[in-house]
Scaffold this active site. Structure first.
Site, PDB file in Angstrom:
ATOM      1  CG  PHE A  27       2.661  53.485  25.909  1.00  0.00           C
ATOM      2  CD1 PHE A  27       3.952  54.430  25.345  1.00  0.00           C
ATOM      3  CD2 PHE A  27       1.838  54.343  26.370  1.00  0.00           C
ATOM      4  CE1 PHE A  27       3.997  55.797  25.503  1.00  0.00           C
ATOM      5  CE2 PHE A  27       1.725  55.703  26.584  1.00  0.00           C
ATOM      6  CZ  PHE A  27       2.927  56.255  26.301  1.00  0.00           C
ATOM      7  NE  ARG A  31      17.347  58.605  26.317  1.00  0.00           N
ATOM      8  CZ  ARG A  31      18.241  57.900  27.252  1.00  0.00           C
ATOM      9  NH1 ARG A  31      18.544  56.654  27.011  1.00  0.00           N
ATOM     10  NH2 ARG A  31      18.286  58.336  28.542  1.00  0.00           N
ATOM     11  CB  ALA A  38      31.369  61.991  30.667  1.00  0.00           C
ATOM     12  CG  ASP A  87      21.138  58.565  31.752  1.00  0.00           C
ATOM     13  OD1 ASP A  87      22.444  58.434  31.594  1.00  0.00           O
ATOM     14  OD2 ASP A  87      20.524  59.576  31.496  1.00  0.00           O
ATOM     15  CD  GLU A 106      14.648  73.713  44.919  1.00  0.00           C
ATOM     16  OE1 GLU A 106      15.832  73.281  44.888  1.00  0.00           O
ATOM     17  OE2 GLU A 106      14.140  74.897  44.661  1.00  0.00           O
ATOM     18  CB  SER A 107      12.987  70.441  38.968  1.00  0.00           C
ATOM     19  OG  SER A 107      12.969  69.192  38.666  1.00  0.00           O
ATOM     20  CD  GLU A 165      17.926  56.712  34.624  1.00  0.00           C
ATOM     21  OE1 GLU A 165      18.698  56.798  35.691  1.00  0.00           O
ATOM     22  OE2 GLU A 165      17.278  57.444  34.019  1.00  0.00           O
TER      23      GLU A 165
END
Lengths: 210, 210, 210, 210
Positions: free
Chosen positions: D42, D46, D57, D73, D116-117, D142
């Site tokens: 699906f 947004r 920014a 994005d 890394e996260s 994006e």
């Protein structure tokens, strides 16, 4: 009595699915609008295909004139939750509506008592009154409540069952069980994080009250 | 009691509008699926804006704690029909549901008794039980049933009322009445065609039985 | 070359209808978001049924391998406007996009030059590039722009043509023309009101500048 | 130049999200209609919230007049797949459209090179031409392509980042990594099953050819 006109037979089930989807989606939008956490992530619904209804009727030795009383998942609603704990909150919501716009027929907790295949989900079968162009009718509907991981696994198992006509080869079954373990593991890790968040919130509240 | 949280106050109305839209759309899809004529062309719904609710409450001298009992169109459903005759078929559908999933509070026939302004529509105000996160509630909802031409005229009149804050200048009012006449004329011509079709069908049936 | 797989043949048309609906609906939502008047009231789209495509091909003596080049309304978009004047504003919007995301093939003004039957609408046939799973393709699409009254009349005429297989009896044809006159009358009355509103706005602006 | 009217600034991004959702959903419906497997499960989309745009920014030291060129994005599309392998099929689809209705700006493979996260996803940043009421514009969008398990984990991480304002406590970070491992494990088990199905299909084909 044979079902001669399946389109007509299925119409009240279709209406029921549409109404129930709206009702459960409303719970989510309502809670979000109030700035509260929603245990419901998203809601889908479907009507069982005629071929699948007939197959199930044959397997359960149900006559065609008993199909509406004995096949409970012709109308199916699926509610997806982020965390295992949310599932029970959703069940409570349904119980609060019992005797109002729906009646609980029975519940089955395939989470604490998961199936040998690895299947996990909470099922609530309800009786739901529906108004049709041909008059009022009470139909059965099955509500499946599950986490995203349970749903992911369930979708794959369903495809495999369909592909192998319910005779999944042993070595694939074992793979499926491993995948079910991984899905279960993911849900548990996620629940742990959920508790961390809660504890963190409590610590913060304590501090901020000092 | 003042309404402090309008978002919360309006939530059951929003749910009701969603449910009622699904219910009336289902009538259409059901009839089309059965190969029958649907008197319902399309269905829309809306929640009255807070500013309009307060304005109406002031005009009708309704206290804020009586708003849910005395303002009847906070939840509004509009059902559009092709022919004037279809409107009464839709009213009959609603009457058949009276005492089931909705209760008729009262009806107003602004078609046979159209307003001086030229406004034509059939209104059914219902009491509708709704389940919310805060428990069950019965709310009022107004169902407006009208032809496409009535709706077209109604939309324009609504914009003008809004623009002129209910004080539409006399010469525009006269123009509006002329437009209402033209809309009425269009509905009548269409009804005539509808009868022609019916008669043509009957002639055909007689012939084919020979 | 015969079209052996109609489902496959129609897929790019279906995608085009979905994309074009989104694009024209965006114009409306964009203008409303900017607090401006939208000449677009609503947008619908449809794919021509295979039986109707074949019927039209036969009537126009089009071979099956030329269908995609010569039948221009397989993909159909319909844009509804409140006022006749709005139609030309929408046509201008399309002309501005010419050479960008769509190319105008030709235009037909059935409003100033309405058909003998009483049919009124503005048609713009475009070439529209579409990406499919099988690669890129340029298809033809017909955009019909009309008022609500024109649309109402058109819907009825379409049903009658379908019922009588394009041989509508003379006396019904006359009734249809009368209805077309009534629809035309309604549009004219509405345009008059529109001018009144504009004039009223100008008067108001003059006053408020004093 | 400061952005004085954010509503206006965001309109082309909103249109782009709507168009791109339709385009990627069409790939799915097209493949299903052809009886083929769809790698797309699906699609969601947004618009980034103004507060999040400004925050980003500031963090990236981007001036307000460069926001449309440097924040990539603002328009975000998310494509969910069942299997890791499907992600690369979807990337290929996008590459085939490069230079047609969209231009690839750059790609980032956070699956083979996960953060890394624990974050995993495939990102494709595109330049997308959009027609607005104010004229044509090319915007950045994006596209994130990920499995359901990656998405599940990503949603939770996003909530935690938001809650802790990007300073997730160490012990929660460790829990998150454990959850990422579990999600990765689930994807791997699922890929294994996918291969089993394929192998099973091949064996069946060989047998049936005998």
């Amino acid at each position: 009595m044979k079902i001669t006109d399946w389109k007509k037979f299925l119409l009240p089930y279709e209406n029921a699915v549409e109404e129930l989807k709206v009702k459960f989606k409303s719970i989510r939008s309502e809670l979000l609008a109030l700035g509260e956490y929603s245990p419901i992530e998203f809601v889908t619904g479907r009507i069982k295909k005629v071929s699948s209804i007939l197959e199930k009727a044959k397997k359960l030795e149900v006559n065609e004139d008993e199909i509406d009383e004995k096949i409970e998942d012709i109308a199916g609603i699926r509610i997806m939750c982020q965390f295992v704990e949310d599932i029970y909150t959703v069940v409570d919501y349904i119980r609060e509506r019992d005797g109002r716009d729906m009646d609980i027929f029975y519940e089955k907790d395939y989470i604490n008592n998961y199936k040998e295949s690895g299947y996990r989900s909470y099922h609530v079968v309800i009786k739901y009154p529906i108004q049709t162009a041909m008059g009022p009718k009470v139909i059965l509907a099955e509500i499946q409540i599950r986490t995203l991981a349970m749903n992911f696994w369930g979708t794959i198992e369903h495809s495999l069952k369909y592909k192998y006509k319910h005779n999944i080869p042993q070595h694939i079954n074992e793979r499926l069980k491993k995948a079910a373990d991984a899905a279960f593991q993911l849900d548990q890790e996620m629940s742990e994080i959920r508790h961390e968040i809660r504890n963190a919130q409590k610590m913060f509240e304590v501090k901020s009250n000092v």
